[in-house]
Motif scaffolding. Structure first.
Motif, PDB file in Angstrom:
ATOM      1  N   ALA A   1       0.812  -1.217   0.000  1.00 25.57           N
ATOM      2  CA  ALA A   1       0.000   0.000   0.000  1.00 25.57           C
ATOM      3  C   ALA A   1       0.845   1.267   0.000  1.00 25.57           C
ATOM      4  N   SER A   2       1.763   1.402   0.967  1.00 25.92           N
ATOM      5  CA  SER A   2       2.495   2.646   1.133  1.00 25.92           C
ATOM      6  C   SER A   2       3.931   2.358   1.544  1.00 25.92           C
TER       7      SER A   2
ATOM      8  N   SER B   1       5.497   7.769  -0.568  1.00 21.12           N
ATOM      9  CA  SER B   1       5.316   6.801  -1.651  1.00 21.12           C
ATOM     10  C   SER B   1       4.088   5.927  -1.423  1.00 21.12           C
ATOM     11  N   ARG B   2       3.365   5.690  -2.498  1.00 24.93           N
ATOM     12  CA  ARG B   2       2.189   4.822  -2.461  1.00 24.93           C
ATOM     13  C   ARG B   2       2.219   3.882  -3.657  1.00 24.93           C
ATOM     14  N   ASP B   3       1.861   2.628  -3.413  1.00 23.48           N
ATOM     15  CA  ASP B   3       1.873   1.661  -4.501  1.00 23.48           C
ATOM     16  C   ASP B   3       0.781   2.033  -5.504  1.00 23.48           C
TER      17      ASP B   3
ATOM     18  N   ALA C   1      -3.226  -4.885   4.150  1.00 26.79           N
ATOM     19  CA  ALA C   1      -2.340  -3.884   3.562  1.00 26.79           C
ATOM     20  C   ALA C   1      -0.958  -3.935   4.197  1.00 26.79           C
ATOM     21  N   VAL C   2       0.046  -3.571   3.387  1.00 23.35           N
ATOM     22  CA  VAL C   2       1.448  -3.576   3.814  1.00 23.35           C
ATOM     23  C   VAL C   2       2.035  -2.176   3.680  1.00 23.35           C
ATOM     24  N   HIS C   3       2.721  -1.738   4.721  1.00 20.51           N
ATOM     25  CA  HIS C   3       3.497  -0.499   4.656  1.00 20.51           C
ATOM     26  C   HIS C   3       4.979  -0.846   4.750  1.00 20.51           C
ATOM     27  N   THR C   4       5.780  -0.288   3.861  1.00 24.95           N
ATOM     28  CA  THR C   4       7.228  -0.467   3.916  1.00 24.95           C
ATOM     29  C   THR C   4       7.832   0.680   4.721  1.00 24.95           C
TER      30      THR C   4
ATOM     31  N   THR D   1      -3.914   7.566   5.308  1.00 28.12           N
ATOM     32  CA  THR D   1      -4.586   8.297   4.230  1.00 28.12           C
ATOM     33  C   THR D   1      -5.001   7.361   3.096  1.00 28.12           C
ATOM     34  N   ILE D   2      -4.189   6.351   2.820  1.00 27.54           N
ATOM     35  CA  ILE D   2      -4.485   5.468   1.686  1.00 27.54           C
ATOM     36  C   ILE D   2      -5.218   4.199   2.091  1.00 27.54           C
ATOM     37  N   VAL D   3      -5.007   3.723   3.310  1.00 29.62           N
ATOM     38  CA  VAL D   3      -5.628   2.472   3.757  1.00 29.62           C
ATOM     39  C   VAL D   3      -6.882   2.798   4.566  1.00 29.62           C
ATOM     40  N   PRO D   4      -8.047   2.327   4.121  1.00 23.62           N
ATOM     41  CA  PRO D   4      -9.281   2.683   4.828  1.00 23.62           C
ATOM     42  C   PRO D   4      -9.398   1.993   6.182  1.00 23.62           C
TER      43      PRO D   4
END
Length: 232
Positions: free
Chosen positions: A73-74, A79-81, A100-103, A119-122
């Motif tokens: 995801a982010s 950065s966002r996938d 979801a995965v965050h790096t 912000t990107i993952v609900p």
């Protein structure tokens, strides 16, 4: 004549040995690319996917036996996938569980990274526990970061992400990161470890998820998948 026949015989034997070695290597390579742990030992198996994997057919993955899919995801604070929104939309209704995965970037303040993720993952009860991928080291940071600082910032990040998702995170720890920071013993979270074909033991305690084959070839697509299993 006898010497010529002897040389010819030895040559044929050598050629046979070389051919057998080549066939054996090819067979080993094929098995490695198509290997996954048995369902009897690990009943729940799935994948991790992102934009680098191309367009993913989640129905096809479900058809070959995948039970879940983790979506990249982010990364860091900005950065966002680019495939995350599409993957999140398309995985719904396929029967696959998904998360979801965050790096994580240890050079970037925790609150900025958490803002990127939330912000990107609900906030969605259907999502699996969030996964935090830990592989980057602090050697390349513009400002020096101590080992204690890595743990402190990561804890802050986890608190914010877990407050958003309502679930404890899973730490996807690479072997080099663990060797440097020994996070597995310091943060009581589920672990996701990596090692092709052999169960990993570098964290010093049991894992929850394991990337068992980072290049699994399947009928679900033309590109290999990162195949993951869940500890029973």
């Amino acid at each position: 004549m006898g010497r010529k026949r002897a040389i010819g015989w030895r040559g044929r034997v050598a050629a046979t040995v070389v051919l057998a070695a080549l066939v054996g290597s090819a067979w080993t390579w094929w098995v490695a690319r198509h290997w996954a742990p048995t369902r009897s030992e690990f009943p729940v198996q799935g994948v991790i996917v992102g934009a680098e994997d191309g367009e993913t057919d989640f129905k096809a993955l479900r058809a070959i036996g995948a039970d879940f899919a983790y979506l990249e995801a982010s990364s860091g604070d900005t950065s966002r996938d680019p495939a995350f929104a599409r993957n999140l939309r398309e995985v719904r209704g396929t029967g696959l569980r998904f998360g979801a995965v965050h790096t994580y970037d240890p050079c970037v303040p925790a609150d900025r990274q958490a803002a990127n993720f939330v912000t990107i993952v609900p906030r969605d009860a259907a999502l699996l526990p969030p996964v935090i991928s830990l592989s980057s080291l602090t050697e390349g940071c513009h400002d020096p970061v101590s080992e204690a600082g890595v743990e402190s910032e990561l804890t802050t990040f986890l608190n914010q992400v877990e407050a958003h998702t309502g679930q404890p995170a899973v730490l996807k720890i690479g072997p080099e990161f663990e060797d440097h920071y020994h996070i597995a013993a310091r943060l009581e979270r589920g672990l996701w470890l990596e090692r092709d074909w052999m169960q990993p033991d570098y964290a010093g305690r049991p894992w929850t998820l394991w990337t068992a084959n980072s290049s699994l070839r399947t009928e679900a697509g033309s590109t290999p998948f990162r195949w993951v299993v869940l500890q029973p």
